[in-house]
Design an enzyme around this catalytic site. Structure first.
Site, PDB file in Angstrom:
ATOM      1  N   ASP A  35      21.508 -72.261 -10.516  1.00 39.65           N
ATOM      2  CA  ASP A  35      21.871 -73.643 -10.859  1.00 39.65           C
ATOM      3  C   ASP A  35      21.421 -74.030 -12.268  1.00 39.65           C
ATOM      4  O   ASP A  35      20.712 -75.029 -12.463  1.00 39.65           O
ATOM      5  CB  ASP A  35      21.261 -74.621  -9.849  1.00 39.65           C
ATOM      6  N   GLU A 200      29.751 -78.582  -3.267  1.00 42.26           N
ATOM      7  CA  GLU A 200      28.487 -79.096  -3.799  1.00 42.26           C
ATOM      8  C   GLU A 200      28.452 -78.908  -5.309  1.00 42.26           C
ATOM      9  O   GLU A 200      29.435 -78.498  -5.928  1.00 42.26           O
ATOM     10  CB  GLU A 200      27.299 -78.397  -3.138  1.00 42.26           C
TER      11      GLU A 200
END
Length: 312
Positions: A35, A200
């Site tokens: 991420d 997401e």
């Protein structure tokens, strides 16, 4: 060159075409990350990622990266309410009004008892952040999940925080630009995208009159079994509705592919968009099929000439 890129853009975004994605750009050194969110500071590039109090990397040239500890020197006291491991996820770093703003999520895998936190710094360097508390939280009875935050500051100075994971999908709230916390009077929770499950990691940017919403679809964090892929939609409003290239609303499962598994580069996602002196970059992680599925940093330039983001 422009004509060639435009032609490539049309090829890559034609439904049913055989898409050949470019390899990630060259990065070396400490490139193991999840991420990733990267920014250029006056003292070089800083990259933050999930886990270990937000993993930090630094680079002078955007190619060679070195370990730089973590964003936080020690866990914050409130983290344990949402994460027994006290291991925050999905940082989002940006620079506004002379301040570095770091949003991040605190949760446990598969749970929506979650919170989005904020910390600020004058330098953006690891260990320099001051806790500003919880921006937004959800409980196990909520129909959405307070993780994976991303800040957009609109042209008129309005601050929007887009976030979300699984459940009913991607959400958005308005923030107070003075504090970076939730707006006192606009308490609306906007719904931007839904997939009936695996969606997401939103990233919202404005380019050439459109707001582009990138999301990660599928499942993360399973090495070579990961199914993450990145899709995008666009809108003339930061609150949507967002539609893909075929006009399908992202609330109804729409989305134009930006990158998916190809060869050794498995499960790309967890993306952010960084603007640099040479253009925009998509910064993401993938799982290396030639290195036992190790998570690694991926970086590609973005071409917008077709009206849709195409990597090169």
């Amino acid at each position: 060159m422009a004509a060639a890129l435009a032609a490539a853009a049309m090829l890559l975004l034609t439904p049913g075409s055989a898409v050949a994605y470019p390899n990630p750009g060259l990065v070396t050194g400490a490139v193991g990350i999840h991420d990733p969110s990267m920014i250029r500071t006056s003292s070089g590039y800083v990259l933050y990622g999930s886990n270990n109090r937000l993993d930090a990397r630094t680079s002078s040239d955007r190619i060679a990266f070195a370990n730089a500890g973590s964003a936080f020197s020690s866990p914050l006291s409130w983290w344990s309410t949402y994460s027994p491991e006290q291991s925050p996820w999905a940082p989002d770093i940006s620079y506004h009004n002379g301040v570095y703003w770091l949003y991040y999520a605190v949760s446990s895998f598969g749970s929506n008892h979650s919170a989005i936190g904020l910390a600020t710094s004058s330098t953006g360097r690891p260990g320099s952040f001051t806790d500003r508390g919880i921006v937004y939280s959800t409980t196990s009875s909520s129909n959405h999940n307070a993780i994976d935050p991303n800040l957009l500051v609109d042209d008129n100075g309005t601050w929007w925080l887009t976030f979300g994971s699984w459940w009913t999908g991607i959400k958005q709230i308005q923030l107070n630009p003075a504090t970076g916390l939730r707006h006192a009077t606009n308490r609306t929770v906007y719904s931007l995208a839904s997939q009936g499950g695996g969606i997401e990691g939103p990233t919202l940017v404005k380019r050439n009159g459109y707001y582009y919403l990138f999301n990660s679809y599928g499942t993360c964090c399973a090495g070579t079994n990961s199914t993450y892929h990145i899709k995008v939609g666009r809108s003339t409003s930061p609150n949507g509705p967002f539609v893909d290239r075929n006009g399908v609303n992202l609330m109804n499962g729409g989305g134009t592919l930006v990158r998916e598994t190809q060869g050794r580069y498995i499960g790309p996602g967890g993306q952010s968009v960084m603007s640099d002196v040479d253009g925009d970059l998509l910064v993401y992680h993938y799982y290396d099929g030639q290195d036992n599925g190790a998570p690694k940093l991926g970086v590609n330039m973005i071409n917008w000439s077709s009206g849709w983001p195409v990597l090169y």
